[in-house]
Design a protein around this motif. Structure first.
Motif, mmCIF file in Angstrom:
data_model
loop_
_atom_site.group_PDB
_atom_site.id
_atom_site.type_symbol
_atom_site.label_atom_id
_atom_site.label_comp_id
_atom_site.label_asym_id
_atom_site.label_seq_id
_atom_site.Cartn_x
_atom_site.Cartn_y
_atom_site.Cartn_z
ATOM 1 N N GLN A 1 40.966 72.309 53.881
ATOM 2 C CA GLN A 1 40.198 73.450 54.353
ATOM 3 C C GLN A 1 40.967 74.292 55.367
ATOM 4 O OE1 GLN A 1 36.484 71.932 55.831
ATOM 5 N NE2 GLN A 1 36.063 70.755 53.978
ATOM 6 N N ALA A 2 42.020 73.726 55.960
ATOM 7 C CA ALA A 2 42.792 74.458 56.970
ATOM 8 C C ALA A 2 43.985 75.183 56.371
ATOM 9 C CB ALA A 2 43.268 73.495 58.056
ATOM 10 N N TYR A 3 44.383 74.818 55.144
ATOM 11 C CA TYR A 3 45.578 75.415 54.543
ATOM 12 C C TYR A 3 45.326 76.861 54.126
ATOM 13 C CZ TYR A 3 47.605 70.723 54.068
ATOM 14 O OH TYR A 3 48.112 69.472 54.307
ATOM 15 N N GLY A 4 46.417 77.635 54.151
ATOM 16 C CA GLY A 4 46.398 78.975 53.601
ATOM 17 C C GLY A 4 46.068 80.046 54.624
ATOM 18 N N PHE A 43 70.259 62.199 49.033
ATOM 19 C CA PHE A 43 71.374 62.774 48.281
ATOM 20 C C PHE A 43 71.529 64.278 48.499
ATOM 21 C CE2 PHE A 43 70.176 59.166 45.306
ATOM 22 C CZ PHE A 43 71.118 58.307 45.857
ATOM 23 N N GLY A 44 70.827 64.817 49.494
ATOM 24 C CA GLY A 44 70.921 66.237 49.780
ATOM 25 C C GLY A 44 69.577 66.919 49.594
ATOM 26 N N TYR A 45 69.573 68.227 49.823
ATOM 27 C CA TYR A 45 68.317 68.978 49.829
ATOM 28 C C TYR A 45 68.360 70.170 48.885
ATOM 29 C CZ TYR A 45 67.630 66.573 54.317
ATOM 30 O OH TYR A 45 67.509 65.632 55.298
ATOM 31 N N PHE A 46 67.181 70.498 48.373
ATOM 32 C CA PHE A 46 66.906 71.844 47.884
ATOM 33 C C PHE A 46 65.893 72.423 48.861
ATOM 34 C CE2 PHE A 46 63.794 74.640 45.896
ATOM 35 C CZ PHE A 46 64.616 75.674 45.482
ATOM 36 N N TYR A 47 66.158 73.641 49.343
ATOM 37 C CA TYR A 47 65.294 74.262 50.353
ATOM 38 C C TYR A 47 65.089 75.712 49.992
ATOM 39 C CZ TYR A 47 64.184 76.424 54.912
ATOM 40 O OH TYR A 47 63.615 77.150 55.930
ATOM 41 N N PHE A 48 63.845 76.166 50.109
ATOM 42 C CA PHE A 48 63.532 77.562 49.816
ATOM 43 C C PHE A 48 62.554 78.078 50.856
ATOM 44 C CE2 PHE A 48 61.005 80.882 47.637
ATOM 45 C CZ PHE A 48 62.036 81.756 47.322
ATOM 46 N N ASP A 49 62.932 79.189 51.513
ATOM 47 C CA ASP A 49 62.097 79.794 52.544
ATOM 48 C C ASP A 49 61.311 80.946 51.904
ATOM 49 O OD1 ASP A 49 61.008 81.193 54.724
ATOM 50 O OD2 ASP A 49 62.640 80.573 56.040
ATOM 51 N N MET A 50 60.058 80.674 51.570
ATOM 52 C CA MET A 50 59.235 81.674 50.904
ATOM 53 C C MET A 50 58.985 82.888 51.805
ATOM 54 S SD MET A 50 57.525 82.652 48.213
ATOM 55 C CE MET A 50 57.004 81.297 47.170
ATOM 56 N N LYS A 51 58.786 82.660 53.088
ATOM 57 C CA LYS A 51 58.515 83.773 54.007
ATOM 58 C C LYS A 51 59.713 84.728 54.078
ATOM 59 C CE LYS A 51 56.156 83.291 57.770
ATOM 60 N NZ LYS A 51 54.928 83.989 57.343
ATOM 61 N N GLN A 52 60.928 84.179 54.162
ATOM 62 C CA GLN A 52 62.114 85.028 54.181
ATOM 63 C C GLN A 52 62.264 85.782 52.866
ATOM 64 O OE1 GLN A 52 64.466 85.955 56.261
ATOM 65 N NE2 GLN A 52 63.939 84.718 58.051
ATOM 66 N N ALA A 53 62.009 85.097 51.757
ATOM 67 C CA ALA A 53 62.126 85.738 50.447
ATOM 68 C C ALA A 53 61.108 86.864 50.305
ATOM 69 C CB ALA A 53 61.941 84.701 49.342
ATOM 70 N N MET A 54 59.873 86.615 50.766
ATOM 71 C CA MET A 54 58.832 87.642 50.693
ATOM 72 C C MET A 54 59.224 88.867 51.527
ATOM 73 S SD MET A 54 56.080 86.744 48.843
ATOM 74 C CE MET A 54 54.628 87.468 49.613
ATOM 75 N N THR A 55 59.797 88.626 52.699
ATOM 76 C CA THR A 55 60.225 89.735 53.563
ATOM 77 C C THR A 55 61.274 90.580 52.867
ATOM 78 O OG1 THR A 55 59.746 88.470 55.568
ATOM 79 C CG2 THR A 55 61.271 90.315 55.775
ATOM 80 N N GLN A 56 62.250 89.922 52.234
ATOM 81 C CA GLN A 56 63.300 90.651 51.528
ATOM 82 C C GLN A 56 62.725 91.468 50.377
ATOM 83 O OE1 GLN A 56 66.640 90.890 52.261
ATOM 84 N NE2 GLN A 56 66.057 89.840 54.155
ATOM 85 N N ILE A 111 48.535 83.315 47.522
ATOM 86 C CA ILE A 111 49.168 81.995 47.411
ATOM 87 C C ILE A 111 50.598 82.056 47.937
ATOM 88 C CG2 ILE A 111 50.000 80.253 45.791
ATOM 89 C CD1 ILE A 111 47.562 80.900 44.052
ATOM 90 N N MET A 112 51.345 83.068 47.529
ATOM 91 C CA MET A 112 52.737 83.204 47.967
ATOM 92 C C MET A 112 52.822 83.361 49.483
ATOM 93 S SD MET A 112 53.968 85.763 44.911
ATOM 94 C CE MET A 112 55.636 86.003 45.521
ATOM 95 N N GLU A 113 51.906 84.119 50.055
ATOM 96 C CA GLU A 113 51.928 84.335 51.504
ATOM 97 C C GLU A 113 51.483 83.104 52.283
ATOM 98 O OE1 GLU A 113 49.442 87.745 51.918
ATOM 99 O OE2 GLU A 113 51.113 89.180 51.684
#
Length: 547
Positions: free
Chosen positions: A63-66, A482-495, A514-516
């Protein structure tokens, strides 16, 4: 199994368990179901088991997400679905889940089976598959359960018969629409199934010590603090070859079973304040060789900017490539894909391509001040550690000669922050296309559409690795991975929003909400022991506490 059957199943559980005052007294203590106790009751021939917490406190974080916009949308959608899912059921049965069932239900486990007689045809198998289930429930509040039992309209469900099996009473019920279910109470837990044999096999498992689902698949323990739901698959659900059941000899069957790479799998969901943690563990067939890698030191993360949009890092690309290529000999489609790649790429991938990449690597995308192309203000960087620098330089020389052959690319040598750098440029572009140089004797840096010095002047104390947003993900994951995959949705949305083309302008409101609401996404893989690969996913979400 259709959604409309679930309330009927719960009703049957109560009718069977608290049908008299004697049973009522026996249930006074109450008993919650756990993953372990559920798996120990499920017979060994189950394909899968799902466990779901019925505690509303465990689910309250949802209920707190989003963002506020997403919460409004989800609330509206929920109200619409709730009317479809529950109002008709309530009208038919007079039962309200929140008021009548939730106060006493102490977690639920659902198991499915695919055992049929040898002469069962395929159409019948598909038709009956959804009915071949077992539900197990705990009773956390017997008094509430008893009150619910007394409030039931007896006209809705009819007791057809009772049968004693190994000292346990199995009751057969018929619902208003003519469906038959069997129910029983074992070790203080409630069982229900449409199949008499499923109930009897479960009783045998509990009373006679028959092999259970837990022992059959060496039940994986998930490394989650408080999973609200978990799912467990045995090898029967992981492509046990159907032909193995019909191709004659036990030797053929054993041989084909040995070729199944994964013997069991466990998946779980944990709701944290910062976001959702998903974890998957598999038990690998010890008779088969499995991909085996060295953990990544992950020290290159401190060389990346804290506004990194996307990242992939790991260790020893040469070993990864060599093992995948070796395994392709057993997989024709993979082998064809590798052969096609080798024919397309104008270099020897074994020697020139990956042969010298024996250390840590990191590939990152990040914002840049000057866009190489209008509206695309992002650049990239590749770090590669190697103990074979000469072979790496040979590849760079080869690539440089190939780029010169294109005619429009020029190359020049320069020195940046005491590092010898080769720069590839295209006329009339504000940024170099590619720059590369060795920061240390064993560390190559290659930048794309970004100045070389933008990566050499990063303060390690304000790098991605120590940023709050990455640390929130990293602290959830195993320390050795074994390492990371990382994706910053907020940075991508800004771009994307700042781009002149603004590709998000026609995005539907629900999708954009949802994306935001997604801040960052992280993925890692690890191997707690030789035969147990593990994958963790963490989705960092906006919530009331972060807005």
């Amino acid at each position: 199994m259709s959604k409309t059957k679930w309330i009927s199943i719960v009703v049957l559980l109560i009718l069977a368990a608290v049908g008299g005052s004697y049973l009522y007294l026996r249930f006074l203590a109450g008993k919650r179901l756990t993953v372990k106790t559920g798996a120990e009751l499920v017979p060994e021939d189950a394909e899968m088991m799902a466990f779901v917490s019925s505690d509303s406190n465990d689910w309250s974080q949802l209920q707190a997400y989003g963002t506020p916009e997403l919460r409004d949308i989800l609330q509206s959608k929920w109200e619409q679905q709730k009317s479809k899912l529950f109002e008709q059921e309530s009208a038919d049965s007079g039962i309200n889940y929140q008021e009548d069932i939730a106060p006493w239900l102490g977690n639920v486990a659902i198991a499915s089976f695919s055992t049929f007689d040898e002469d069962t045809d395929e159409d019948t198998k598909q038709q009956n598959q959804s009915e071949n289930f077992l539900a197990i429930a705990g009773i956390k509040n017997p008094i509430k359960a008893w009150q619910f039992r007394n409030s039931l309209d007896q006209n809705q469900t009819t007791i057809k018969s009772t049968k004693d099996y190994e000292g346990v009473t199995i009751t057969t019920f018929e619902t208003q629409n003519g469906e038959l279910y069997r129910s029983a109470r074992v070790n203080g837990y409630l069982l229900v199934s449409s199949k008499q044999t499923v109930i009897e096999n479960t009783i045998d498992t509990a009373k006679k010590g028959e092999s259970s689902f837990a022992s059959q698949m060496d039940l994986q323990e998930l490394n989650l603090n408080n999973p609200v739901a978990s799912f467990y698959l045995s090898d029967k659900a992981l492509k046990v070859p159907e032909q193995a059941q019909t191709q004659g000899t036990p030797e053929n069957l054993e041989k084909q079973l040995d070729q199944i790479p994964i013997q069991s799998m466990a998946m779980g969901i944990d709701l944290k304040q910062e976001g959702v943690h998903l974890q998957t563990r598999a038990q690998v067939n010890s008779k088969q060789e499995f991909l085996s890698f060295e953990p990544s030191p992950n020290k290159l993360l401190r060389r990346l900017p804290d506004d990194t949009i996307a990242l992939i890092n790991g260790n020893d690309l040469n070993a990864i490539w060599s093992q995948i290529k070796a395994r392709s000999e057993e997989n024709e489609s993979l082998k064809q894909g590798i052969e096609s790649l080798e024919e397309t790429v104008p270099i020897d991938l074994d020697e020139e391509g990956f042969g010298w990449m024996d250390g840590e690597y990191a590939i990152a995308v990040f914002p840049t001040e000057k866009a190489l192309f209008p509206g695309v203000a992002i650049g990239g960087a590749i770090f590669i550690e190697s103990t074979q620098r000469e072979r790496g330089e040979e590849l760079l020389t080869t690539l440089g000669e190939m780029s010169q052959g294109m005619g429009e690319v020029t190359s020049r040598e320069t020195t940046i922050n005491n590092t010898d750098v080769t720069v590839w440029e295209l006329q009339q572009l504000p940024q170099p296309v590619v720059s590369h140089g060795w920061l240390e004797n064993d560390l190559l840096l290659l930048t794309i559409a970004s100045p070389f010095n933008s990566m050499t002047e990063i303060n390690q104390e304000s790098s991605l690795q120590v940023s709050d947003k990455f640390s929130a993900i990293e602290q959830v994951f195993p320390n050795e991975n074994f390492g990371y995959f990382y994706f910053d949705m907020k940075q991508a949305m800004t771009q994307l929003e700042n781009s002149p083309q603004n590709p998000l302008k026609n995005t539907p409101p629900e999708a954009k909400a949802i994306m935001e609401s997604i801040r960052q996404v992280g993925v890692t893989t690890s191997q707690p022991d030789t035969n147990t690969p593990q994958m963790d996913v963490f989705i960092s979400l906006e919530s009331r506490g972060t807005q």
